[in-house]
Write an enzyme that holds these catalytic residues in place. Sequence first.
Site, PDB file in Angstrom:
ATOM      1  N   ARG A  41       0.823  -1.216   0.000  1.00  0.00           N
ATOM      2  CA  ARG A  41       0.000   0.000   0.000  1.00  0.00           C
ATOM      3  C   ARG A  41       0.857   1.267   0.000  1.00  0.00           C
ATOM      4  O   ARG A  41       0.577   2.195  -0.775  1.00  0.00           O
ATOM      5  CB  ARG A  41      -0.963  -0.013   1.196  1.00  0.00           C
ATOM      6  N   ASN A  98      -6.568  -2.498   1.741  1.00  0.00           N
ATOM      7  CA  ASN A  98      -6.481  -3.952   1.855  1.00  0.00           C
ATOM      8  C   ASN A  98      -7.869  -4.547   1.874  1.00  0.00           C
ATOM      9  O   ASN A  98      -8.812  -3.958   2.440  1.00  0.00           O
ATOM     10  CB  ASN A  98      -5.764  -4.353   3.148  1.00  0.00           C
TER      11      ASN A  98
END
Length: 952
Positions: A32, A50
């Site tokens: 990320r 996520n």
Amino acid sequence: MPGRELNDDERRAGACAESITVTGVVQGVGFRPFVYGLAQRLGVRGWVRNTSAGVEIQAEGTPETLEAFARGLREQAPPRAYVATLTRAAAPYEGHRGFVIISSAPDPDAYQLVSPDIATCADCRRELLDPADRRYEYPFTNCTNCGPRFTIIEGLPYDRERTTMRHFPLCPACRREYEDPTDRRFHAEPNACPVCGPRVRLVRRSENGDSEDAVRPRRGDVEGSTEGGAVELAAGSEADPAAPIRAAAELLRAGEILAVKGLGGFHLACDATDGEVVCRLKERKRRPDKPLAVMFRDLDELRAHCRVDADEEALLTSPEHPIVLLEWRAIAPDGGVGPEVGGRRAGSVGEDVGNGWGDDRRGARVQKHDALASRPVHPEVAVGQRYLGAMLPYTPLHILLLRAAGRPLVMTSGNLAEEPIVKEWDEIGRLGGIADAYLIHDREIAARYDDSVALVRRGRPRLVRRSRGFAPFPVTLPRKLPQVLACGAELKNTFCATRDAYAFLSQHIGDLENLETLEHYEASIAVYEKLFRLEPEVVAYDLHPEYLATKYALALPQEEKVGVQHHHAHVAARLVESGREERLIGVALDGLGYGDDGVLWGGEVLIADLLGYERAAHLEELPLPGGALAIERPARTAAGWAFALFGSEGLERAARLLRSRAARRGTVTRCATAVTRRGTVTRRDAAARRDAAARPDSAAEGEGAPFLSDEELAAVAQQVANGENAPLTTSCGRLFDAVAALAGIRGSITYEGQAAIELEMMSRPGGEPYLFVIEEEPEPMEAREVSDLPAASCSGPREVSDLPAASCSGPRGVSDLPAASRSGARLSCAAGGGRAAPGHVVRLAPLLAAVMADAEAGREPGYIGSRLHATVAALTLELCRRVRAATGLSVAALTGGVFQNRLLADLCEDALVADGFEVLSGGLVPTNDGGVALGQAAVAGYTVLHRRGLLD
């Protein structure tokens, strides 16, 4: 979410939006933060989060920008990420002003791949050892590029609240790092510091629970009650987080044994340069001969003890940081290391050398960076071995401990004998008779995890034990399969679960021979089923009815179960790892595996694919007098085979050799002698020796004593002659054992494969092959009458031509055999019916006769071993040639535990390649029984697809 209309500027710029989904290992590896940074550089707007299936991205920009963004996601991903799939779809335009990371989106039905634990990165190591850094000597330093992953994850998506770090709220400084997209610790879930994170303590278990200085266990490391509590010797603090580590190092230098809590459980640690304490550890652990792993401070120190080439260095320093089996440099009798380390003697055991010591920032005694100031590793660590299991520190705690100790440390699994590694304080009683003190911490361990063990052969890493750093990363299957749970074998057990085109081969579980290991096995299966959302519909199992894994499988509620022959599973694992499905020649040289005919196989050449196999050739069936006892006592195998092949005269020859070669060897019980001589035997040491002596597998071979007593020789003869408690086997592993005993190496073992391993250590390439005879296999059993079968005949010497297919077994009728064996061959549906090649059997009488002749002539064990290795390579080539001539197949897979022998593997591979074969050999799936579950899963999955008519 509904989109909005583009404004004029956006329309003129050609703005558009995409929904991007990425699967693979994309959580716990800094994915990320990477997506965020890539979006910032390219001017992409939107968000990333996520999910339980992977990572979801909403991206807005021009078509060209989004194309560059998608390409960058694949090509520039973080080093430990693995992008399995990346899907793009048009999405409503929402007009985002920037790019952000948003909260995760759990999905109870989705799953994703999980990152293994990652060794400490260079950046974190620099901070750890920098006196000016706020994490100086903090033993839990990590970032998005390193640190614990699988061992702390309790659920997905991977967020702190679903890990064992949830007990440690972030302090303001760590919170700023965690939320800063430009920081290396941006969304690093295990992030911590001395203010807010886990801490270390050094304790002794109190003998008296009422002791005034006894402290009760704290959260995480010491949950549950223990006998007597713990006496705290040192505790980490915000001001000095490493104080217990320095105190532990002092105990190690003083000759104590410590239990050290690491990533996936406890290590047992001691000074690797002190032979006395190494002996004490081996005795207490009931592991008197098995080599121990050693952890070195850095590569310089390691190179002073072992030869390391570029490929081995790359493996040692990889993010996985496994134990690597390295060639051990010679050590002189006085403890000095040979001149190849730089022409300077490193010093002898028992003395500090040189001016290698200084003070750190806190005034503690630490060793300066001088590899040659370290004392040499004592030979007792790995007696009789050319290779040393070596590793480098892979956590900050280990880095600090090795630095403070100033010498190499034994770091072996924290368990007793074959029990599973101890994970938390509530199990610490199992180490009570081994460890003197305990270096513990309060971060809980979610998954039990041993160190991985590897070697480099032909420039490729080969895993011997697949665990930390590698599991639970999956093996990609050639095609999608139904969900299968494969339960594995008995020794070196792993299990394997499939979902879609992934096979999740578990971490090393151990030998399923006790309740503790079975409980670990069941708990680990539950972890995998939870993390990967598994609901197996098919269960695969080994054919051996007495394996605990088989009994576990058969007790499961699933109706669809597939039994997979042990050596077919070995070959199938090689196929899957190579991404292949086709029919090939499988050479499976192994210890023991239950055959379709009830015989214990282990020297097999199969014609196989992922659906079925034929048995093309095998070693001769010979008896194992005493069954499992013959495995623990190779001398029994040697005597029994000599009797079976040559009658009474052969037995007498073997007996003379087993007496004379044992006397020549002059075996002594090293550890007991060394410890007694130093006068440091404790009551628990003596008790451990008494316990070991009472075990039937520990028959002492005192100096000059025969490998077999007269009474045991008589018992062996009776068992073989009567066919009682003498099951037949074709095992290549037992062949190596028998030759090792006849050569005078050893008559009994204390760990699996010991005699064969020691024979390998003495052997070199270039031996002249012994004679062997290959005969055509008799016709299938159903075509023969019971009266045609040979009777048990062990009464006198016989010529090679007189040997029946099954020596000394007695007549067997068709009704005595399992149904699977009555067809003569188990055929692959993919390959079509019919017998592909005539079966062959390798007769061992000429080989064993020549071995005994060499031993009687006084030939050294290494000479005999070199000839045996050459013989097995030659017969492997000849058998593969015969199968190729009959079938046209020219791809050979080498598999089975015997191929852990790197000399044999090299010889076989060289011979086959030189003759035009393509060879598939082991890699990141162990060639031993640690890879069997993968093969079981593949065979069961393909079998079910075939039953359902879905296999094209």
